[in-house]
Each structure stands twice: as structure tokens, then as C-alpha cells.
Design an enzyme around this catalytic site. Structure first.
Site, PDB file in Angstrom:
ATOM      1  N   CYS A   1       0.872  -1.172   0.000  1.00 17.42           N
ATOM      2  CA  CYS A   1       0.000   0.000   0.000  1.00 17.42           C
ATOM      3  C   CYS A   1       0.908   1.220   0.000  1.00 17.42           C
ATOM      4  O   CYS A   1       1.514   1.548   1.032  1.00 17.42           O
ATOM      5  CB  CYS A   1      -0.920  -0.013   1.222  1.00 17.42           C
ATOM      6  SG  CYS A   1      -1.948   1.463   1.327  1.00 17.42           S
TER       7      CYS A   1
ATOM      8  N   ASP B   1      -6.430   2.844  -4.889  1.00 14.51           N
ATOM      9  CA  ASP B   1      -6.816   2.916  -3.489  1.00 14.51           C
ATOM     10  C   ASP B   1      -7.326   4.320  -3.205  1.00 14.51           C
ATOM     11  O   ASP B   1      -6.645   5.308  -3.479  1.00 14.51           O
ATOM     12  CB  ASP B   1      -5.599   2.586  -2.609  1.00 14.51           C
ATOM     13  CG  ASP B   1      -6.016   2.261  -1.183  1.00 14.51           C
ATOM     14  OD1 ASP B   1      -7.192   1.946  -0.976  1.00 14.51           O
ATOM     15  OD2 ASP B   1      -5.164   2.329  -0.290  1.00 14.51           O
ATOM     16  N   HIS B   2      -8.495   4.377  -2.705  1.00 15.00           N
ATOM     17  CA  HIS B   2      -9.156   5.643  -2.346  1.00 15.00           C
ATOM     18  C   HIS B   2      -9.212   6.574  -3.546  1.00 15.00           C
ATOM     19  O   HIS B   2      -8.804   6.233  -4.648  1.00 15.00           O
ATOM     20  CB  HIS B   2      -8.443   6.354  -1.188  1.00 15.00           C
ATOM     21  CG  HIS B   2      -8.319   5.490   0.016  1.00 15.00           C
ATOM     22  ND1 HIS B   2      -7.735   5.925   1.172  1.00 15.00           N
ATOM     23  CD2 HIS B   2      -8.722   4.222   0.257  1.00 15.00           C
ATOM     24  CE1 HIS B   2      -7.764   4.960   2.067  1.00 15.00           C
ATOM     25  NE2 HIS B   2      -8.351   3.914   1.539  1.00 15.00           N
TER      26      HIS B   2
ATOM     27  N   HIS C   1      -2.081  -1.690  -3.443  1.00 11.04           N
ATOM     28  CA  HIS C   1      -2.985  -0.560  -3.213  1.00 11.04           C
ATOM     29  C   HIS C   1      -2.235   0.671  -3.690  1.00 11.04           C
ATOM     30  O   HIS C   1      -1.251   1.065  -3.054  1.00 11.04           O
ATOM     31  CB  HIS C   1      -3.273  -0.383  -1.715  1.00 11.04           C
ATOM     32  CG  HIS C   1      -4.291  -1.314  -1.164  1.00 11.04           C
ATOM     33  ND1 HIS C   1      -4.756  -1.220   0.129  1.00 11.04           N
ATOM     34  CD2 HIS C   1      -4.970  -2.345  -1.721  1.00 11.04           C
ATOM     35  CE1 HIS C   1      -5.668  -2.174   0.344  1.00 11.04           C
ATOM     36  NE2 HIS C   1      -5.805  -2.865  -0.759  1.00 11.04           N
TER      37      HIS C   1
HETATM   38  C1  DNO Z   1      -8.556   1.358   3.785  1.00  7.97           C
HETATM   39  C2  DNO Z   1      -8.135  -0.005   3.666  1.00  7.97           C
HETATM   40  C3  DNO Z   1      -8.126  -0.763   4.977  1.00  7.97           C
HETATM   41  C4  DNO Z   1      -7.724  -2.164   4.671  1.00  7.97           C
HETATM   42  C5  DNO Z   1      -7.492  -3.036   5.823  1.00  7.97           C
HETATM   43  C6  DNO Z   1      -6.861  -4.310   5.336  1.00  7.97           C
HETATM   44  O1  DNO Z   1      -8.913   1.938   2.835  1.00  7.97           O
HETATM   45  O2  DNO Z   1      -6.960  -0.089   2.971  1.00  7.97           O
HETATM   46  O3  DNO Z   1      -9.414  -0.820   5.494  1.00  7.97           O
HETATM   47  O4  DNO Z   1      -8.746  -2.770   3.964  1.00  7.97           O
HETATM   48  O5  DNO Z   1      -6.696  -2.448   6.748  1.00  7.97           O
HETATM   49  O6  DNO Z   1      -7.072  -5.310   6.237  1.00  7.97           O
END
Ligand code: DNO
Length: 405
Positions: free
Chosen positions: A275, A355-356, A302
Site C-alpha cells: 500500500c 486505493d481511495h 494498493h
Molecule cells: C482502507 C483499507 C483498509 C484495509 C485493511 C486491510 O482503505 O486499505 O481498510 O482494507 O486495513 O485489512
């Protein structure tokens, strides 16, 4: 076979107001989701996994990643019923394998999953984004929660700033800050009142970083062989933000943390979620080097950017702008894929999700989960896939190979 990374999208299940039909229009192939209706600690039955899988396949998509099977606090503390919870976790993983879902994202953050203080931080261009403000977090800790000994963890300067920040809030402001921190962001399955939060924090008294790391490593030693036998690639998500919060230790914040946990069970099935937004918050995490050194253990990506501000404060920036050198990260990921190919590995199409995303345009009025707007994420997906394709095309031209479509 196409070697492009597998494009995926997080869907929060039937209650998500961004439906599978809407997702189908985005040209992704994989769905990232969980059985959110089961409480933490329960083993997920095979028929429920299959039912959800069918729903996804009915619209022509695949269930590529489970994100997440939540890890029960007893496992993190190694107290109480932790043995039963580990057995249940293993049963869920085995059932995932039977259902043919290949990747599992999970995390080991005590009590809180990801944490932000501001869910609609306004940017000058008119969109909003998520932000973590260390002053606001300290203000909540010191003056709302009034956690015993909290002041030992902050500098005098920060305590002063937190105090004046707190004094500037009216009752609504305090309530909103409390909700933002404790009410559970999407994917974190628990929400707390300040009293409940303090009670559960107390259960971590006496558990330090070393203990938590030990408990994580024990968990991996027990679960990873089961995952390997089931054909499920585990992918631990880093701490977000990647530093201790509210006196709770966090042990998946740095490259050294990630490396240590991969060594506990040396198999590609005991892998990482890379991530970029979480690791990227710590200036000491060399993201490009991490891809080179740990990329062989990445099972899920991510891709998101952040902009660091003062101290530990940061906000979520546009996917290609910020402190994460995203284009170079993607280049290094493509190089990692080439190494896998040369070694004869078959897991070349590492799944990624944008991601986001910022809340932009009509998404501002769509009432989507914080960080998970439809158009903001689509924008992220579009720019990321453009970068990937551009890099692949120029490599192919330089090498005189056919360009992929
Ligand atoms: C937020 C996500 C987290 C992620 C958890 C993985 O956007 O990246 O909620 O899903 O931490 O277990």
C-alpha cells in the site's frame, strides 16, 4: 497472455450504493470484497462464499481478493479464546481456497484499522479528500478521551497546539472528530464510543511492540502453511498511518517490519499488500527500494498517493501527485513482474486497486463511503492504468517487441 496488472475494485457488498452493475462499466476484471455481515472471529462458511462469488460472476466479474478477514483482538493479544479464533481464521482461509478466491488481504493493527481525523478536507480546487492531522488526533486523545498518561507521548509544543485546537471546536466539532476517529471507516468492522474505546485500550496494557510482533509472527506461523495448502496467497496490509496511535503498538509500518514477517514463513503464500499510501507516509520508507527488495512477496497492490504536511500530518493527494513517486513505483513493479516471468512464476498479474480517491464532481453528492467515491476512484484507476500502459508501450518500442493492446 496479457501481462497487465489485474485491475480490481473494492465493493462493500450488497449494501454498497456503488453496485456491481456500476462497477462493470469501469473496465475492471476483479472484485475485492469481504463477507461484511459476519462478526469478527466467525469462520466463513463455504456456501456463503460461493453465493457471493456467484453474484459477482453473474455480472461477468471475478472475486479476486478477500479484503479482509478481520483478525480478532484475542489473536493480536494472544489472550482469551485466541486458539479458537485462529482455528476459525484457518477455516475461512480453507473455504476461500475451495471457493477459488486466490488472495487474502488482512491487517494486524490493534483496535483501530485505518484512521483519519478529517473525512472531507476541502482542497482549493473544490474537491475534498481524507486527512490525518496529528494536532486533531492529539486533541482527541488528550481532551476528549483523556487517556491516562497520554501527555507522555506528545511533545510540549504539540500539547499546546492540541489544546488551542480543542478550544476552537464547538460541541458539533468535537462530536464530528470523535466520529471520524472512532466510528469505523469502511472496512474496519468495529466502531466505538470513547468509553468503549478506553475499555478496549486497557486490554492492551502491558503489550508492547515486541509482544505484538511476536503474536503476529506466531499467527503467521500457524496460518500461512494452511493458506499455502489451500492455494490462498496472504497479503498483510501495512499500518495506516504507519506509527503507534493511542499508546497502541503497530508492527507493520516499515520495510524492516515487512521483511521480518516474510521471513517467519518463507513462501510466496506469506506475502504483502504493498500500500503505497500507507508505507509512503513515513519518509524513511524507500518505496522504490521496497519494490526491488520485497517485490517478490507482493500479492496485492494498493496504489494511492499522499502529501506529507507538518510533523505526522498528511492528506490523500491525487494519485500521480504527492510524495509517492507513483510513475517510478509502477515502473519498478513492471520490472518485478519481468523477474517473476524469468523465474517461471505464474503469479504475474498482481491485482491492484486504485486505493481511495478524492470526492469530486457528482461523487460529492453520492454519499459513498469515505475515501471510496465512484468518480474519484475511477479517476485514479484511469490515470494509473494510463501510466502502466505508457511504460509497457515504451519498453516494447525500445525492445522492438509488439506493443500490447
Ligand atoms: C482502507 C483499507 C483498509 C484495509 C485493511 C486491510 O482503505 O486499505 O481498510 O482494507 O486495513 O485489512
Amino acid at each position: 497472455m496479457s501481462r497487465k496488472f489485474e485491475k480490481t475494485w473494492r465493493w462493500f457488498g450488497p449494501d454498497d450504493n456503488i453496485t456491481l452493475d456500476a462497477i462493470r462499466q469501469l473496465d475492471v476484471t476483479g472484485i475485492v470484497t469481504a463477507l461484511h455481515h459476519f462478526p469478527t472471529g466467525v469462520a466463513w462458511p463455504l456456501d456463503e462464499l460461493e453465493k457471493r462469488k456467484e453474484e459477482i460472476e453473474d455480472v461477468g466479474l471475478k472475486w479476486t481478493v478477500v479484503e479482509s478477514i478481520p483478525v480478532h483482538e484475542d489473536i493480536k493479544r494472544r489472550t482469551g479464546d485466541y486458539k479458537t479464533y485462529i482455528d476459525n481464521f484457518k477455516a475461512s482461509v480453507e473455504n476461500m481456497g475451495k471457493a477459488g478466491i486466490p488472495v487474502l488481504c488482512y491487517n494486524f493493527m490493534p483496535v483501530l484499522d485505518w484512521t483519519r481525523t478529517d473525512l472531507d478536507h476541502e482542497m482549493s480546487m473544490g474537491y475534498t479528500c481524507l486527512r490525518f492531522d496529528e494536532t486533531a488526533q492529539a486533541a482527541f486523545d488528550l481532551f476528549v478521551l483523556k487517556r491516562p498518561r497520554a501527555e507522555e507521548e506528545y511533545s510540549k509544543k504539540l500539547i499546546k497546539e492540541a489544546e488551542s485546537y480543542f478550544n476552537s471546536l464547538d460541541a458539533n466539532g468535537i462530536e464530528k472528530l470523535t466520529r471520524n476517529i472512532l466510528a469505523g471507516l469502511p472496512g474496519s468492522e468495529e466502531g466505538y464510543t470513547p468509553e468503549e474505546f478506553q475499555t478496549i485500550l486497557n486490554t492492551y496494557d502491558g503489550i508492547n511492540e515486541e509482544d505484538l510482533r511476536h503474536n503476529l509472527h506466531e499467527f503467521i506461523r500457524e496460518v500461512a502453511p494452511v493458506a499455502e495448502a489451500a492455494g490462498v496467497r496472504m497479503a498483510i496490509h501495512p499500518d495506516d498511518p504507519p506509527f503507534p496511535l493511542f499508546g497502541l503498538p503497530r508492527v507493520v509500518s516499515t520495510e524492516a517490519d515487512a521483511k521480518a514477517l516474510t521471513e517467519v514463513y518463507d513462501s510466496p503464500y506469506n506475502g504483502l499488500t504493498f500500500c503505497t499510501g500507507s508505507y509512503g507516509v513515513r519518509p524513511g520508507n524507500d518505496l522504490l527500494g521496497m519494490v526491488k527488495r520485497l517485490g517478490h512477496r507482493f500479492n496485492f497492490l494498493h496504489l494511492r498517493n499522499i502529501q506529507r504536511e507538518k510533523g505526522r500530518t498528511f492528506h490523500e493527494a491525487l494519485h500521480l501527485k504527492g510524495d509517492v513517486p507513483m510513475q517510478k513505483v509502477i515502473y519498478n513493479l513492471i520490472m518485478e513482474q519481468e523477474r517473476r516471468h524469468a523465474e517461471g512464476r505464474t503469479d504475474l498479474r498482481i491485482p491492484f486497486r486504485p486505493d481511495h480517491g478524492q470526492n469530486i464532481l457528482r461523487s460529492l453528492h453520492m454519499n459513498s463511503a469515505p475515501g471510496y467515491s465512484y468518480i474519484g476512484r475511477l479517476r485514479g484507476l484511469a490515470v494509473l492504468r494510463g501510466v502502466e500502459m505508457g511504460i509497457r508501450t515504451s519498453l516494447a518500442i525500445q525492445r522492438g517487441e509488439n506493443t500490447e493492446e
